[in-house]
Design an enzyme around this catalytic site. Sequence first.
Site, PDB file in Angstrom:
ATOM      1  CE  LYS A 188      -4.026   2.389   2.421  1.00 47.22           C
ATOM      2  NZ  LYS A 188      -5.032   2.444   3.505  1.00 47.22           N
ATOM      3  CD  GLU A 194       8.573  -6.984   6.988  1.00 49.68           C
ATOM      4  OE1 GLU A 194       7.733  -7.279   7.552  1.00 49.68           O
ATOM      5  OE2 GLU A 194       8.405  -5.753   6.345  1.00 49.68           O
ATOM      6  N   GLY A 247      -5.287  -2.387   3.783  1.00 48.49           N
ATOM      7  CA  GLY A 247      -4.526  -3.622   3.264  1.00 48.49           C
ATOM      8  C   GLY A 247      -5.168  -4.858   3.893  1.00 48.49           C
ATOM      9  NE  ARG A 248      -7.914  -5.267   9.605  1.00 48.43           N
ATOM     10  CZ  ARG A 248      -6.959  -3.853   9.584  1.00 48.43           C
ATOM     11  NH1 ARG A 248      -6.036  -3.508   9.049  1.00 48.43           N
ATOM     12  NH2 ARG A 248      -7.320  -3.350  10.693  1.00 48.43           N
ATOM     13  CD  GLU A 333      -3.225  -5.806  10.038  1.00 50.54           C
ATOM     14  OE1 GLU A 333      -1.984  -6.562  10.827  1.00 50.54           O
ATOM     15  OE2 GLU A 333      -3.431  -5.800   9.550  1.00 50.54           O
ATOM     16  CG  HIS A 364      -7.492 -37.990  12.059  1.00 51.09           C
ATOM     17  ND1 HIS A 364      -7.586 -39.474  12.962  1.00 51.09           N
ATOM     18  CD2 HIS A 364      -8.039 -37.911  11.407  1.00 51.09           C
ATOM     19  CE1 HIS A 364      -8.503 -39.663  12.254  1.00 51.09           C
ATOM     20  NE2 HIS A 364      -8.720 -39.102  11.453  1.00 51.09           N
ATOM     21  CE  LYS A 474       5.658  -2.557   9.454  1.00 53.99           C
ATOM     22  NZ  LYS A 474       5.008  -2.573   8.288  1.00 53.99           N
TER      23      LYS A 474
END
Length: 501
Positions: A188, A194, A247-248, A333, A364, A474
């Site tokens: 964005k 990263e 962003g999400r 978030e 399981h 961050k």
Amino acid sequence: MTTAAKAWQALADWKPQKIADLVAADPDARLQATVRSVADIRFDFAKTHLDEAAVAILSDLAAAQDFAGRRKTLFSGGIANPTEARAAEHSAERGEGAPESVHRAQALHQRMRMLVDAIEAGAFGEIRHLLHIGIGGSALGPDLLVDALGRHNSRYDVAVVSNVDGAALSEAFAKFSPEHTLVAVASKTFTTTETLLNAGSALQWLEEAGVEDPTGRFIALTANPEKAMEWGIDETRILPFSETVGGRYSLWSSIGFPAALALGWDAFAELLEGAAEMDRHFRLADGADNVCLLAAFVDQLYANRLGCQTRAVFAYDERLRLLPDYLQQLEMESNGKAVTLDGKPLDQASAAITWGGVGTDAQHAVFQLLHQGTHLTPVEFVVAREPDHLLDEAHHETLVANCIAQGAALMAGRASDDGARSYPGDRPSATILLDQVSPHSLGALIAFYEHRVFANAVLLGINPFDQFGVELGKEMAKGLAEGTVEFDPATQALMKAALGE
């Protein structure tokens, strides 16, 4: 005492009945009160503790928290994100929002479609692979879409790389030929550490392979075109989206470019229309008829009356294996907050911890705790009527039977004089049943979860659209890596040990 405080007190005084008794008392009325069908998806909350009294209390809470007003603000392009003084206009990407915002989103979609057409026409040469680099919402959404919908009909190989661990990028490099690869960089702000580190390594990979004009193979997906141009990407290969799209919540914008390219534009358009159908339902349906608000009622019942700190989501469909990962960011978030809209401490529990997996594998692995552990954990099953294969029908029948039986077993339990073989029962579950996993239904499903998050935020009186909690770690990571911040002795010693200094 405020009206909202009275509703919270009423919820605290509310006494749950056994789920099996609620179902048995009047089965038809129970289904009518707790089952909704929207966009060819059945949302079934019958096996929860939600009853008529709880719905009335939570409806009063919704009114006290001005659910209708905040919903109107969301769809009108008003300031739905007050801490950042922004609107939250992901629904405008689907055609539901302020007219000017919808028009702008449609224009940007057309720009993206033209680039998809150009790639298909060979403007970048013979392209077979797309390397999509992003993190958080810039990666989780595209990864879910391509994995769920592109297994049999993807027109390009797509690798979504989010982890800064070089092993993730190396794995993608090993699968792709540089001369046939496009790289999409999704950020964005176009400042994400990263993402830009991974993008730089991808550029180096193309350069070392002798690709002519390696920077020309890059496409930027961003709300900050200027930063993308500074990085070296030509304006013609930048696909912008609005600052008001978080962003999400951004897979509907140019962040969804990998899906539009790999699945084809028609599939991407169907995804948008599926979400728009859920938008219309959420905008127009009132009270408990609104499936997103009804789901939020269930969430608040467990988080703030029955003390459940987690919620488990299990996809009984291999195509939806990434759905729990996607929901973790969307829910935690958005609603992992400790203050209200006016900055006061939150008196209630915020978002539950979302976790989950894929059935039948999860049965399981973790269902022992769900059936017999001391933690009460609401469970959500997601399953489709139509399978994704042509194998013996027994595969799908067994899968569906396992899914439905788990919900029945959690509710019913089984008594035994042997404590180790006793199942307490009265454990809640909800089931979301899709007709099929298609672009339309997946769009509607994701939009349902988005609006459910918003409805929960309204009930709690918080802002679901900021994420300041992400920033501190961050900032400290950058300071630690660059040596510009003095850390405590324990942290310094650990850094030296980790890097062998």
